[in-house]
Scaffold this motif. Structure first.
Motif, PDB file in Angstrom:
ATOM      1  N   GLU A 158      18.980   1.865 -70.885  1.00  9.68           N
ATOM      2  CA  GLU A 158      18.136   2.231 -72.022  1.00  9.68           C
ATOM      3  C   GLU A 158      18.943   2.986 -73.079  1.00  9.68           C
ATOM      4  N   ARG A 159      19.763   3.938 -72.647  1.00 16.95           N
ATOM      5  CA  ARG A 159      20.578   4.718 -73.589  1.00 16.95           C
ATOM      6  C   ARG A 159      21.620   3.854 -74.298  1.00 16.95           C
ATOM      7  N   ARG A 160      22.100   2.821 -73.624  1.00 18.71           N
ATOM      8  CA  ARG A 160      23.164   1.977 -74.174  1.00 18.71           C
ATOM      9  C   ARG A 160      22.631   0.688 -74.786  1.00 18.71           C
ATOM     10  N   VAL A 194      18.254   4.193 -66.720  1.00 11.75           N
ATOM     11  CA  VAL A 194      18.407   5.196 -67.784  1.00 11.75           C
ATOM     12  C   VAL A 194      19.622   4.858 -68.638  1.00 11.75           C
ATOM     13  N   GLN A 221      27.381   8.539 -73.935  1.00 16.11           N
ATOM     14  CA  GLN A 221      26.049   8.074 -74.313  1.00 16.11           C
ATOM     15  C   GLN A 221      25.242   7.685 -73.083  1.00 16.11           C
ATOM     16  N   GLY A 239      24.228  10.806 -71.212  1.00 16.85           N
ATOM     17  CA  GLY A 239      23.493  11.789 -72.007  1.00 16.85           C
ATOM     18  C   GLY A 239      24.295  13.049 -72.280  1.00 16.85           C
TER      19      GLY A 239
END
Length: 193
Positions: free
Chosen positions: A105-107, A102, A124, A127
Motif C-alpha cells: 500500500e505504501r509503495r 502495508v 517508504q 514508514g
C-alpha cells in the motif's frame, strides 16, 4: 531488541547486518544490502563535522540517523563507533517478510521484489521518516535482531556517490534477488550469525 554491537568499525557492522532482521512497528524483513560510511571517509555526511542535519551520526552508537536525500527520499542509517566519531551504516535493501500488505500500500502496488530495493523505497515501505532520526534501535518502533545463521556476504564498491567510490564498503547477501543493484566484481566472505 538488538543483540548487535554497534561500537566497533563501521565496515564490520555493515557486514554483520547482512542477514539480520529489521522491523519498524512490525513491518520489515531480512537485511540484504548495506553500505558503510566512516567519519574519516570523504563520502560520509559526517566528514566535515557535525551539523544540524547529521548530529545523530555523532551521538551514541545504536541509534538511527535518518536524512532526506536530494530533498526527495528518506534514507535510514545505523550509527556506529563511539559517540562523536560520526560513522553509520546505510540500509540499502531488505527482503520484505512482515507486513507485506502495508508495504504494498505504501509503495503503490510495486512488485514485492522492488518494495525495499533501494534506500528510498525501503524507508517508504517501512514508514521511516525524519521523526525516526536519533531514536534508539533497541526500542520501539524498531525491532532489530542479528542473523541467526551463517550467510554468504558479497562486497564491492559503494554506489550512488561521487567521492571514495572505490572503497569496497557495500555488502550484500549472495544470491539475493532483493538487492538494489547487483555486484559487478564481488568478493564472497563468510559472515557468522
Amino acid at each position: 531488541m538488538t543483540t548487535l554491537d554497534f561500537d566497533r568499525p563501521v565496515e564490520d557492522v555493515a557486514r554483520q547486518l547482512i542477514g539480520a532482521t529489521l522491523r519498524v512497528e512490525g513491518v520489515g524483513g531480512l537485511i540484504v544490502e548495506t553500505e558503510a560510511y566512516d567519519g574519516e571517509d570523504p563520502a560520509s555526511h559526517s566528514f566535515s563535522g557535525p551539523t544540524p542535519r547529521n548530529k545523530a551520526m555523532f551521538g551514541p552508537p545504536g541509534h538511527a540517523y535518518v536524512y532526506r536525500s536530494y530533498g526527495i527520499h528518506w534514507c535510514f542509517n545505523l550509527v556506529c563507533r563511539e559517540a562523536g566519531h560520526g560513522a553509520g551504516v546505510l540500509i540499502r535493501a531488505l527482503e520484505p517478510l512482515w507486513g507485506l500488505d502495508v508495504m504494498r500500500e505504501r509503495r503503490g502496488g510495486l512488485a514485492d521484489r522492488l518494495l525495499c530495493a533501494g534506500p528510498g523505497r525501503l524507508c517508504q515501505a517501512l514508514g521511516i521518516d525524519g521523526s525516526h532520526d536519533g531514536l534508539p534501535l533497541d526500542a520501539p518502533p524498531f525491532q532489530l535482531e542479528s542473523a541467526t545463521a551463517d550467510v554468504v556476504v558479497v562486497e564491492g564498491p559503494r554506489i550512488g556517490i561521487t567521492r571514495a567510490r572505490e572503497v569496497p564498503w557495500r555488502f550484500g547477501l549472495a544470491g539475493s534477488r532483493y538487492l538494489s543493484r547487483g555486484f559487478a566484481t564481488a568478493v564472497s566472505v563468510r559472515n557468522s550469525g
